[in-house]
Scaffold this active site. Sequence first.
Site, PDB file in Angstrom:
ATOM      1  N   ASN A   1      42.558  34.810  32.733  1.00 47.44           N
ATOM      2  CA  ASN A   1      43.228  35.520  33.821  1.00 47.44           C
ATOM      3  C   ASN A   1      42.339  35.399  35.057  1.00 47.44           C
ATOM      4  OD1 ASN A   1      44.429  37.296  35.574  1.00 47.44           O
ATOM      5  ND2 ASN A   1      44.077  39.130  34.329  1.00 47.44           N
TER       6      ASN A   1
ATOM      7  N   LYS B   1      42.860  36.362  37.963  1.00 45.64           N
ATOM      8  CA  LYS B   1      43.016  37.501  38.893  1.00 45.64           C
ATOM      9  C   LYS B   1      43.117  36.964  40.328  1.00 45.64           C
ATOM     10  CE  LYS B   1      40.834  40.442  35.489  1.00 45.64           C
ATOM     11  NZ  LYS B   1      40.014  41.618  35.190  1.00 45.64           N
TER      12      LYS B   1
ATOM     13  N   HIS C   1      48.999  44.436  33.079  1.00 39.06           N
ATOM     14  CA  HIS C   1      47.529  44.454  33.126  1.00 39.06           C
ATOM     15  C   HIS C   1      47.064  45.812  33.657  1.00 39.06           C
ATOM     16  CE1 HIS C   1      43.408  43.552  34.193  1.00 39.06           C
ATOM     17  NE2 HIS C   1      43.488  42.571  33.330  1.00 39.06           N
TER      18      HIS C   1
ATOM     19  N   GLU D   1      44.954  46.565  35.739  1.00 37.25           N
ATOM     20  CA  GLU D   1      44.808  46.616  37.198  1.00 37.25           C
ATOM     21  C   GLU D   1      46.162  46.840  37.871  1.00 37.25           C
ATOM     22  OE1 GLU D   1      42.592  42.975  37.338  1.00 37.25           O
ATOM     23  OE2 GLU D   1      40.928  43.998  36.354  1.00 37.25           O
TER      24      GLU D   1
ATOM     25  N   GLU E   1      43.144  45.539  25.917  1.00 35.25           N
ATOM     26  CA  GLU E   1      42.055  45.496  26.889  1.00 35.25           C
ATOM     27  C   GLU E   1      41.602  46.921  27.199  1.00 35.25           C
ATOM     28  OE1 GLU E   1      42.069  41.603  29.325  1.00 35.25           O
ATOM     29  OE2 GLU E   1      43.391  43.000  30.340  1.00 35.25           O
TER      30      GLU E   1
ATOM     31  N   GLY F   1      35.468  43.911  33.235  1.00 36.20           N
ATOM     32  CA  GLY F   1      34.616  43.633  34.394  1.00 36.20           C
ATOM     33  C   GLY F   1      33.340  44.464  34.426  1.00 36.20           C
TER      34      GLY F   1
ATOM     35  N   SER G   1      35.250  41.850  29.139  1.00 33.17           N
ATOM     36  CA  SER G   1      33.885  41.301  29.110  1.00 33.17           C
ATOM     37  C   SER G   1      33.654  40.332  27.951  1.00 33.17           C
ATOM     38  CB  SER G   1      32.843  42.425  29.107  1.00 33.17           C
ATOM     39  OG  SER G   1      32.965  43.212  30.289  1.00 33.17           O
TER      40      SER G   1
END
Length: 249
Positions: free
Chosen positions: A9, A11, A94, A96, A166, A172, A212
Amino acid sequence: MRKKVIAGNWKMNNDISQSINLVKGIKSILQSTKADVIVCPPYTSLSTVQQLVNGSFIKLGAQDVSVQNDGAYTGEISLSMLKAVGCEYVIVGHSERRQYHKETNELINTKAKKVLGGGLTPIICIGETLDEREKGITDQILTTQTKGVLAGLTSSEVEKSIVAYEPVWAIGTGKTATPQQADDAHKLIRKVISQLYSWATAEKVIIQYGGSVKPDNAKELLSQPNIDGALVGGACLKADSFAAIINAA
Ligand code: 13P
């Protein structure tokens, strides 16, 4: 036996020339792979990347899709547009998108149905926040999310879908879930799917881990019985580290 699926991904990273360099880099390191490999560039690079991956082992995915078919929805991208540019996968839900765009399980479910209806594969993301894990309600959150995002899907649609676990606290941050924590979460998600459908269906669903994932932890994570692949963020932006994760599968 489920196949391993490694997705990158990207992003909001990589303009067109950076995208070309990254894909060429991956292709120069790997000629073929045992795992299925997907790259999910930003919309602006989809067409360019499609031309580079066409006919290779790398498949193309998008990072999101609109629930609308067409019309006055400024800034949105439709499923038919993604299909026309050669996408076979679409990430939906996702964390985010949940965090910054207030996406709900219900909206994510609508997007997953849209993607499946168009013959593409959704990569449906779920995962608990740090606060939820610390409160000890991870299982409850994952159960609610799994039921919510899969609501109304037929068993054959679920079998075709990819679920990505996730944990938000691992994205991250450099803090990876331990292989045991990740496998426990995957086991729970598979159990919920088995209760909604059947064990036969649950056994077919690919459940990726994301958060990660790096070359040095990929092998151990991917060797867990319920971890069928990885959804990689930061480490997919460099050809050598993404290739190392693919090789670990
Ligand atoms: P990182 O690998 O950078 O933690 O990101 C994971 C992710 O969000 C993939 O979708």
